[in-house]
Design an enzyme around this catalytic site. Sequence first.
Site, PDB file in Angstrom:
ATOM      1  N   HIS A  37      27.209  28.144 -45.971  1.00 21.03           N
ATOM      2  CA  HIS A  37      28.098  27.743 -44.888  1.00 21.03           C
ATOM      3  C   HIS A  37      27.294  27.698 -43.585  1.00 21.03           C
ATOM      4  O   HIS A  37      26.166  28.188 -43.531  1.00 21.03           O
ATOM      5  CB  HIS A  37      29.266  28.731 -44.734  1.00 21.03           C
ATOM      6  CG  HIS A  37      28.802  30.096 -44.318  1.00 21.03           C
ATOM      7  ND1 HIS A  37      28.388  31.045 -45.235  1.00 21.03           N
ATOM      8  CD2 HIS A  37      28.637  30.665 -43.097  1.00 21.03           C
ATOM      9  CE1 HIS A  37      28.000  32.133 -44.589  1.00 21.03           C
ATOM     10  NE2 HIS A  37      28.135  31.930 -43.290  1.00 21.03           N
ATOM     11  N   HIS A 120      22.889  26.859 -38.604  1.00 23.15           N
ATOM     12  CA  HIS A 120      21.972  26.916 -39.745  1.00 23.15           C
ATOM     13  C   HIS A 120      22.751  27.323 -40.992  1.00 23.15           C
ATOM     14  O   HIS A 120      23.895  27.782 -40.893  1.00 23.15           O
ATOM     15  CB  HIS A 120      20.859  27.940 -39.483  1.00 23.15           C
ATOM     16  CG  HIS A 120      21.372  29.341 -39.403  1.00 23.15           C
ATOM     17  ND1 HIS A 120      21.929  29.865 -38.245  1.00 23.15           N
ATOM     18  CD2 HIS A 120      21.452  30.329 -40.334  1.00 23.15           C
ATOM     19  CE1 HIS A 120      22.318  31.106 -38.464  1.00 23.15           C
ATOM     20  NE2 HIS A 120      22.059  31.419 -39.728  1.00 23.15           N
TER      21      HIS A 120
END
Length: 197
Positions: A37, A120
């Site tokens: 995620h 990220h």
Amino acid sequence: MPRLFTALEIPREQALSLSLLRGGLPGARWIDVENYHITLRFIGDVDFRTADEVVHWLDRIERPSFSVRLSGTGSFGSKKPHALWAGVPYVPELYALQGEIERICQRIGLGADPRKFTPHVTLARLRGSKLADVADYLSARGNFQTMPFKVNRFVLLSSRDSVGGGPYRVEEAFDLTDEDRYESLDMSDWQPATSMS
């Protein structure tokens, strides 16, 4: 009490591309593919009333959908690396969404997130990995990138007590719009919401 954070989900095709980066680094504990995620805002351990408050306001966000892609790899912890990640190139809509979530969290009494937003996907947690091994791993995978994918929603995830890296559970999902016009959420008349549970 739930430990909560907001995030973008990674579609299956891009998650499979990320999974090809697994392996080849001693001391790495790889994140399970289903737990990939992009964290938007860590909320933390909160009581259920605060969790209801967060949901109440996140549900009122009206932001456009947008596309992102994953590109490049890196690590956190320059002298003692502790995590590997895949990067997310700059997308204005992503930063606008994250900024609105941050403002909501602060407005309802949660402290400001002390970390600068660096979108990220965490690939692995590192324990005892040598700096030279990490540098070799990253140099061999620096050209990594995925096809763009459409972000149509963001989610509120909860995590159970663990060392990190999941398992995560979707508690709520919040759709983004396909409209070109939107307005930032006006919280000038903010009042605590009643419990939604």
